[in-house]
Structure formats: C-alpha cells, structure tokens
Design a protein around this motif. Structure first.
Motif, mmCIF file in Angstrom:
data_model
loop_
_atom_site.group_PDB
_atom_site.id
_atom_site.type_symbol
_atom_site.label_atom_id
_atom_site.label_comp_id
_atom_site.label_asym_id
_atom_site.label_seq_id
_atom_site.Cartn_x
_atom_site.Cartn_y
_atom_site.Cartn_z
ATOM 1 N N ILE A 101 0.824 -1.212 0.000
ATOM 2 C CA ILE A 101 0.000 0.000 0.000
ATOM 3 C C ILE A 101 0.855 1.258 0.000
ATOM 4 C CG2 ILE A 101 -1.519 1.347 1.532
ATOM 5 C CD1 ILE A 101 -3.115 -1.107 2.034
ATOM 6 N N ALA A 102 2.025 1.161 0.625
ATOM 7 C CA ALA A 102 2.911 2.335 0.694
ATOM 8 C C ALA A 102 3.385 2.780 -0.677
ATOM 9 C CB ALA A 102 4.111 2.029 1.591
ATOM 10 N N LYS A 103 3.312 1.890 -1.666
ATOM 11 C CA LYS A 103 3.832 2.202 -3.004
ATOM 12 C C LYS A 103 2.744 2.385 -4.039
ATOM 13 C CE LYS A 103 8.179 -0.188 -2.097
ATOM 14 N NZ LYS A 103 9.082 -1.304 -2.469
ATOM 15 N N GLY A 104 1.490 2.341 -3.621
ATOM 16 C CA GLY A 104 0.386 2.533 -4.551
ATOM 17 C C GLY A 104 -0.380 3.806 -4.247
ATOM 18 N N GLU A 105 -1.302 4.134 -5.138
ATOM 19 C CA GLU A 105 -2.185 5.288 -4.937
ATOM 20 C C GLU A 105 -3.502 4.773 -4.355
ATOM 21 O OE1 GLU A 105 -4.731 8.460 -7.627
ATOM 22 O OE2 GLU A 105 -2.980 7.462 -8.504
ATOM 23 N N VAL A 125 -9.225 0.200 -2.073
ATOM 24 C CA VAL A 125 -9.091 0.219 -3.530
ATOM 25 C C VAL A 125 -7.785 0.936 -3.830
ATOM 26 C CG1 VAL A 125 -10.011 1.035 -5.728
ATOM 27 C CG2 VAL A 125 -11.569 0.145 -3.956
ATOM 28 N N LEU A 126 -6.892 0.202 -4.490
ATOM 29 C CA LEU A 126 -5.525 0.669 -4.708
ATOM 30 C C LEU A 126 -5.253 0.772 -6.201
ATOM 31 C CD1 LEU A 126 -2.838 1.229 -3.087
ATOM 32 C CD2 LEU A 126 -2.236 -1.144 -3.604
ATOM 33 N N LYS A 127 -4.737 1.903 -6.609
ATOM 34 C CA LYS A 127 -4.307 2.056 -8.001
ATOM 35 C C LYS A 127 -2.821 1.777 -8.043
ATOM 36 C CE LYS A 127 -5.204 4.997 -11.988
ATOM 37 N NZ LYS A 127 -5.773 6.304 -12.443
ATOM 38 N N TYR A 128 -2.468 0.724 -8.736
ATOM 39 C CA TYR A 128 -1.099 0.219 -8.720
ATOM 40 C C TYR A 128 -0.618 0.111 -10.152
ATOM 41 C CZ TYR A 128 2.492 -2.097 -5.861
ATOM 42 O OH TYR A 128 3.633 -2.400 -5.148
ATOM 43 N N GLY A 130 -1.266 2.025 -12.603
ATOM 44 C CA GLY A 130 -2.358 2.279 -13.522
ATOM 45 C C GLY A 130 -3.514 1.303 -13.437
ATOM 46 N N LYS A 131 -3.379 0.246 -12.654
ATOM 47 C CA LYS A 131 -4.426 -0.762 -12.517
ATOM 48 C C LYS A 131 -5.094 -0.629 -11.147
ATOM 49 C CE LYS A 131 -3.117 -2.697 -16.442
ATOM 50 N NZ LYS A 131 -3.955 -2.609 -17.660
ATOM 51 N N ARG A 132 -6.406 -0.860 -11.120
ATOM 52 C CA ARG A 132 -7.174 -0.728 -9.874
ATOM 53 C C ARG A 132 -7.435 -2.105 -9.269
ATOM 54 N NH1 ARG A 132 -12.086 0.914 -10.580
ATOM 55 N NH2 ARG A 132 -12.326 2.089 -8.637
ATOM 56 N N ILE A 133 -7.086 -2.227 -7.980
ATOM 57 C CA ILE A 133 -7.192 -3.507 -7.266
ATOM 58 C C ILE A 133 -7.951 -3.278 -5.961
ATOM 59 C CG2 ILE A 133 -5.898 -5.392 -6.201
ATOM 60 C CD1 ILE A 133 -3.485 -4.357 -7.972
ATOM 61 N N GLN A 134 -8.869 -4.152 -5.684
ATOM 62 C CA GLN A 134 -9.602 -4.083 -4.414
ATOM 63 C C GLN A 134 -9.087 -5.159 -3.467
ATOM 64 O OE1 GLN A 134 -13.839 -5.363 -4.050
ATOM 65 N NE2 GLN A 134 -14.184 -3.247 -3.384
ATOM 66 N N ILE A 135 -8.805 -4.744 -2.227
ATOM 67 C CA ILE A 135 -8.365 -5.657 -1.173
ATOM 68 C C ILE A 135 -9.429 -5.659 -0.076
ATOM 69 C CG2 ILE A 135 -6.598 -6.135 0.561
ATOM 70 C CD1 ILE A 135 -4.687 -4.389 -1.139
ATOM 71 N N LYS A 136 -9.777 -6.844 0.396
ATOM 72 C CA LYS A 136 -10.672 -6.955 1.550
ATOM 73 C C LYS A 136 -10.074 -7.955 2.542
ATOM 74 C CE LYS A 136 -15.094 -6.073 -0.789
ATOM 75 N NZ LYS A 136 -16.468 -6.631 -1.077
ATOM 76 N N SER A 137 -10.149 -7.616 3.815
ATOM 77 C CA SER A 137 -9.713 -8.576 4.826
ATOM 78 C C SER A 137 -10.616 -8.484 6.044
ATOM 79 C CB SER A 137 -8.257 -8.332 5.229
ATOM 80 O OG SER A 137 -8.123 -7.138 5.975
ATOM 81 N N LYS A 138 -10.733 -9.601 6.723
ATOM 82 C CA LYS A 138 -11.535 -9.688 7.938
ATOM 83 C C LYS A 138 -10.883 -10.719 8.833
ATOM 84 C CE LYS A 138 -16.391 -10.303 9.347
ATOM 85 N NZ LYS A 138 -17.761 -10.594 8.827
#
Length: 757
Positions: A101-105, A125-128, A130-138
């Motif tokens: 996360i420290a290296k993405g938008e 939701v991380l833009k990495y 130029g690509k958009r990625i969703q992370i979910k954790s529980k």
C-alpha cells in the motif's frame, strides 16, 4: 483535538490513510482474547511506518537492563512480553508485482473495528501502476477457542485480467522494537510444510518458552473452492506456501487462513505439535462462518455484563465501549498466572509487565462485571508471588517484610529506573487496598483468612522497617520516595505514601483483631504494638494557611503556577521540557494527594476534598494516563458535572484522540479501567458501604440518560439514570437491599424500583 475516526456507537471507523498515522492506528485496531493479541497490521507487505506485533500472554524475555546493573539491589533484566510469530502474514503479488500500500495510490480506504462482534475489517481500492485492485480482509482471534486466529483475505482486479500469487506464511524471524542492539529473542526448533498446511515451532533464547504455530488455508474464486498447486517456501524460522491463480477482471479470489498458537505454558513441549494440530482441526471443522458466529455470541455475553449505554452523546458512547472492549480483550481471569500489562496486546512499551495499575485501577471493573473468581485470580497472582516479594525486600537490605515489584512477570523486580524501582514503594499500599476492596465488595472472608492476611502482614512488616523516627519532629517519617506523581523524585514524606502506609497498618491490625479466631497466622504482640505506634505518630506534610495536605515536604518552595501558565506549544511538557526542568516545577503528572482522596473518600469530609481538589487540579498536566479518571470521580463527588465530564472525556478518548501523542506505542489499557470507574463510580456514584451498594448519581448536561450493570454478590443490577429518575432493576432472583441518594430500598428478584432525583 484532532478527530481521527468517525463517531459510531459500536465501531471504530477509519476512512482515510496516512503513513504518519499508521503506527497509531495499528494500536487502536488491535485485537485480542486474553491469551494472544495482534496489532492492527496489514496482512500483505507494508514498507511504511509500522510496528509489526503478535503477542502471546505470559511469554516473556529477560532482556539485560541497559543502566544501573552494577548497583547493589538493581534489577539485572527488564522483562518484556515479546513479539511472537507473525501468523497473519500473506505476501501478495499481482502480475509479479509485490502488493504494498505504501507504493500505490489509495483511491478508497476503510478500516473498521467491530466492537460488538469482535472482528477487524479492512477494504482498500488501490491504483497500482495504472491498474485498480480491491483488497478486503476480515480477521479475529477467537474468544471461545483462545488458541485460534482466523482471517479472510481477498483480491479483486477491478479493471484488468491478471495472475495473483498468494504466499500465506508463519514467520518467527521477528524482534521487538526496543530490543537491545536489535537482538532477536527466538530460536527455531522445527518446521514442517506440506501443501496447504504448515507448522513452525520456536523457543525463546532464555527461559525456554516454546510456541507452536500451525496453519491451514483454503482458496476460493467467486465463492467456489479452488484446487491449486503449491510451491513450498522454507527459510530460517519461516514457512510458507505459494499459490498462483489466473484471475479475470472483477473476479474475487480469496484465501481463508486458520492458525492455532499453543505454548509450553499450557502443554508439555512433547505434546505441542499434536495439540496444535488438534486445535487447528477443530477450527477447520467449524469453518469461518461458524467461528465468527461463535465470536459474536461470546461477545454478546460479555457485553450483556459490561456494557455502558449513554444516550445523547455518541462521542462518549463510542469511547466508553472502546475502553470496555479492550479491557475484555486483554484479561479474562481464567489463568491466575496472568495479569494486566499497561499496554495489553497493543504494543511493547512498558514490556507488557504487571504494574500497580492492576490493583489501583483495573480491579473494580472486573469485580463488577465478572464472576468474583476473576478478581480473585488477580489477587492470587500477588499471593503466589509473595515469596519473590520478600526476596525483593531482602535485596534492598530489609530484614523482613515484602516489597512487591514495580514491574514484574514472575514476582521479581525488573524495572530499570532507580527513582521508580527503589522509591515508588506506594505500590505495596495499592495491593493492600485491593485486598480490602475485594473483600469489602465480595464478602469473601475465606480468601482473606487463607491468602490475604499473609500478604497484608508481610507488607506491614515492610512498612514497619521502611519508616524512620525523626527526633526533630518526634514523629515517624518516610524518606527518599517517589509517589504516583513521577514528576517529583526522591522526596521526603510524600503525603500519599505516608497515608497509605498507615492505612495498610490500620487495616492489617483490624483484620488480625476482628478475625483472630479464624486466622492461623500468628503475629507477635510487640509487632502489632509497633504498628499501632506508627499509626498514632506518623507525620503528614500539611499547609496550615491553605488547610491542604502537601504532595511532600518542600512542595510550596516551588514557584506556584497553574497549567494555564504553560504555553500550548510546550505541552505535553514531558515531550518538550528537560527532565531537570520538570522536576523543579510545581506541575504534576498525576496528583498524589487526590489519589489518596479517591481511595479514602470515606475518611475525609467534602470540604477537605474540595480544598485539595481546587489546589491541585489546576497544577495537574494529566500526562499520566491514570490521572484524569481520579479527578473526574472526585469532581462528581463535589457535584461539578461539567468538570467531571471534561476529565471523563479526556480519559475516555485518551487513545482514540491521541491526547498525549503517544498511542503509537500501544493503547493505555489500565487507564481504560479508569474510564469505566469514571462512569460507574463517578457519574453513577456507586460504592459499597457496610455490605450494601450505595448509589448517588449525577447526570452530565450532554447526556439524556445513562445505564450500566453491576454484579454484586451474585445479584446483577441494571442501573438507569435520567434527568428526573434513578431506576434500579434486579435481574437476578435474590432480593437486595441498597442505598439510593441516602435512603434505603429493597429490590426483589426480577423487580425494579424508581426513585425521583
């Protein structure tokens, strides 16, 4: 004051992300179950500011003390609850790029601590590139099955097809943030990995604590379980398994990770692997959904006993629930070998060890919200360490008596600041007071006869030898001490220390005389005679002109300023002033005299308390987390609801609003018990007198009403306080007599009464 989180009655919600706040937020989002705990770290790699922390209760390391070790009587080590195997870790690669996360938008970020159901949720939701990625954790650590930790983690590529690689792992190659010279405290014993299962056994380099962590995971795509190929990874103190999957745009791929953590504190070393597998198999059989259902039900039971409901003030409501939640996560009372560290499982400051905070602040919460066995175990912890307390006294040159440690894991002193280690001896008095408070609350005289009196006698013997007789004053004095206010060191005749020493002697003599037929312990008459002489002739510093008790001799020699005289940019003073300047100032970290007023409210009239409160409160900077709650309770007694509310909010939101700019080190768990005290003992006016509950509530102007439950001698009461009415409902089947605003009432089982305010 900066607001970091949304106001929500049952949740702590973070809707932003800043690297500079991350360690603070990791503390806030910690989870635990009394057996183990986990800071709010990310599962995937994160190269920003972070304190990775997983902790196992009772496992510690005797790190060699950095200073003073050459002095006679000085502790040789500082005990630390040490960072343990990182069991939450999952390295994630997307198209060969490591997720960080420290290296993405960051386009969207949400982290939620659900206090009602006991889990931590994160959605990003991380833009990495130029690509958009969703992370979910529980994730959560099970309250029902204490050795089990579980998490669900998913990746969804929102606008592209990709290859996702998961590497779930167990990493024992960790260290504490404050380790001397970066030393690591664990050695590898064994490791094993086979497909979707892995196991790591490590042991401490000293004391030989063993920890066995066992892992199993399942992978799903769009809700369907996947058959995947594994690449096993083994390194020093590290085992993991790499899985690669082709994932299409908007497909969700998720991994469920189940872990058991078992230690040699509870099982034979030879049985650890089998026990770890057995417990892990139980978790797998239940599955994620059943485990989280059990978590919800277990928390429901805890909330039914300990919740405080505040109507009309969501800021206060969120805060009090957060404090109660962390208390219930930290200590359950099932194991008398354990105690309550000031930071619990949320950080490493103070080493995770036992301080006087437990007896002075935490005991009332567990007395009123749990079966009396929980509070009894806190006292048995001290009785079981009485032998070590006597050794501590001997190390300092005393011929008899017991000096309980300022900081300990096993009863041996391990604090390494001389002005506290040797001088903050008031802790002995707090332990004696806890015995009184427990016995007065529960009526458990069996504990007093069998265990408590032995502790009281040995503490009294210490006080007898620690006092000196001043020929000049013709009175007893206590020299060279530090009171609870650590902004004044090596003082003579600290009022609070002198007062609680005498009170301890008084209480010990009373118990010996009142129950002499039941107590087998024999104390010589000459000892009791000596104690009575000290009681009758102790010196207490006082200012006759102001008619107040003095913090210590010479306090009035200091320039008498108030907190208002300190420029805002210089506060907190402990982060802006030299220690020399602090020691020479009149400013108080926490008021010793008011601590005594709180403990001994029944011994002083309201005018005496008022005079001392009005003098000391304006000089108190409240840079001890334990300070505001005592002031809030006394302000309630003095019928000053606005002042009481101001101080309550400070203690209640101390961590959530980072009042003292130090929560990144961990939350102030023991002061959270003071928050509960502020509501129940302060606004609720709750106390126990002559074997009866007494209530004398006041209502802050911002509150429409508030309610709390208390368990008293097998009777559970619900107390509701509104603007015009005090309602008490007896939720048990036994009748109870109590006092409400000075009048006696009887509440039958299953009934309730209402009294006009």
């Amino acid at each position: 004051m900066k607001r970091y989180f949304d106001l929500d009655s049952w949740n702590i919600v973070q809707n932003y992300f800043k690297d500079e706040d991350n360690e603070f937020c990791e503390s806030i989002f910690s989870i635990g179950n009394g057996y183990m705990g986990q800071r709010g770290n990310f599962e995937e790699d994160y190269t920003g500011e972070s304190l990775q922390g997983s902790y196992m209760a009772g496992i510690y390391y005797p790190d060699k003390t950095r200073v003073g070790w050459w002095k006679n009587g000085y502790p040789e080590y500082f005990a630390k609850v040490i960072n343990s195997t990182n069991w939450i870790g999952i390295k994630v690669e997307v198209n060969g790029e490591n997720m960080d996360i420290a290296k993405g938008e960051i386009e969207e970020f949400k982290r939620v601590l659900n206090m009602k159901e006991g889990y931590l949720l994160r959605e990003v939701v991380l833009k990495y590139k130029g690509k958009r990625i969703q992370i979910k954790s529980k994730r959560f650590v099970s309250v029902k099955d204490k050795e089990i930790g579980v998490l669900r983690y998913s990746i969804t590529p929102l606008d592209f097809d990709c290859e996702v690689c998961f590497l779930p792992y167990l990493d024992g190659d960790i260290k504490n943030k404050d380790a001397n010279y970066g030393e690591k405290f664990w050695d590898e014993v064994s490791k094993k990995i086979e497909d979707d299962r892995a196991q790591l056994v490590i042991k401490t380099k000293k004391l030989d604590f063993y920890l066995c962590s066992s892992m199993k995971y399942d992978v799903f795509k769009n809700g369907e379980k996947c058959n995947v190929e594994y690449e096993n990874i083994e390194k020093n103190k590290f085992v993991g398994s790499k899985i690669k999957l082709k994932v299409k745009r908007s497909e969700e791929v998720e991994i469920f990770k189940y872990v058991s953590n078992v230690t040699s504190r509870d099982f034979l070393v030879t049985d650890l692997i089998d026990k770890g597998n057995e417990i892990l198999a139980r978790a797998l059989k239940k599955g994620f959904d059943k485990l989280i259902y059990e978590q919800r039900e277990a928390l429901k039971d805890k909330w039914e006993k300990s919740d405080i409901v505040i109507e009309g003030d969501e800021e206060a409501q969120q805060a009090i629930r957060y404090n109660i939640f962390q208390l219930n996560q930290t200590y359950t009372g099932e194991d008398s070998r354990l105690n309550i560290g000031p930071k619990g499982f949320t950080g490493e400051k103070y080493g995770g060890s036992t301080y006087w905070d437990t007896e002075a602040y935490c005991l009332p919460f567990y007395l009123a919200t749990e079966d009396m066995s929980v509070a009894r175990n806190l006292l048995l912890y001290r009785h079981n360490q009485l032998g070590r307390a006597k050794e501590n006294a001997k190390k300092l040159g005393f011929k008899k008596g017991a000096l309980y440690p300022m900081v300990t894991m096993n009863g041996e002193e391990c604090h390494n600041e001389w002005e506290i280690t040797f001088e903050e001896i008031h802790r002995n008095g707090a332990i004696a007071y806890a015995i009184y408070r427990y016995t007065n609350y529960t009526g458990d005289t069996e504990y007093l006869f069998k265990y408590g009196i032995e502790v009281l006698v040995e503490i009294s013997r210490f006080w007898e030898e620690r006092v000196s007789f001043s020929e000049e004053k013709n009175q007893y004095v206590i020299l060279g001490v530090t009171g609870p206010n650590e902004y004044e060191n090596n003082v003579n005749n600290n009022w609070y220390t002198n007062r609680i020493a005498v009170w301890t002697l008084e209480y010990t003599v009373k118990v010996l005389e009142e129950f002499k037929e039941n107590i087998k312990l024999k104390v010589a008459e000459e000892e009791i005679s000596k104690w009575k002489d000290i009681i009758a002739n102790m010196y207490y510093p006082k200012n006759d002109k102001l008619d107040i008790f003095l913090q210590q001799e010479g306090y009035m020699d200091k320039e008498q300023l108030t907190v208002e005289d300190i420029p805002k940019e210089e506060r907190p003073i402990n982060q802006n002033w030299s220690w020399d300047r602090i020691l020479r100032s009149c400013f108080i970290k926490q008021a010793d005299v008011l601590q005594g007023m709180y403990f001994f409210q029944h011994l002083y009239d309201e005018d005496t308390i008022r005079r001392n409160f009005d003098f000391y409160e304006p000089k108190t900077v409240h840079e001890s987390s334990l300070s505001p709650c005592v002031h809030s309770i006394l302000a309630c007694k003095l019928k000053r609801p606005d002042k009481a509310y101001e101080l309550f909010l400070r203690t209640a939101r101390l961590d959530l609003d980072n009042y003292n700019n130090d929560t990144e080190d961990g939350c102030h768990i023991t002061s959270m018990a003071g928050t509960w005290m502020s509501v129940v003992e302060g606004f609720g006016g709750f106390k126990v007198e002559n074997n009866m509950i007494s209530l004398s509530p006041i209502l802050p102007s911002k509150w429409k009403e508030f309610s709390f439950r208390i368990v008293f001698r097998e009777v559970m009461l619900m107390v509701r306080v509104s603007e015009n009415v005090i309602e008490v409902e007896n939720e048990s089947d036994k009748e109870l007599e109590l006092i409400i605003v000075g009048n006696e009432y009887k509440v039958d089982g299953g009934k309730n009464i209402s009294v006009n305010r």
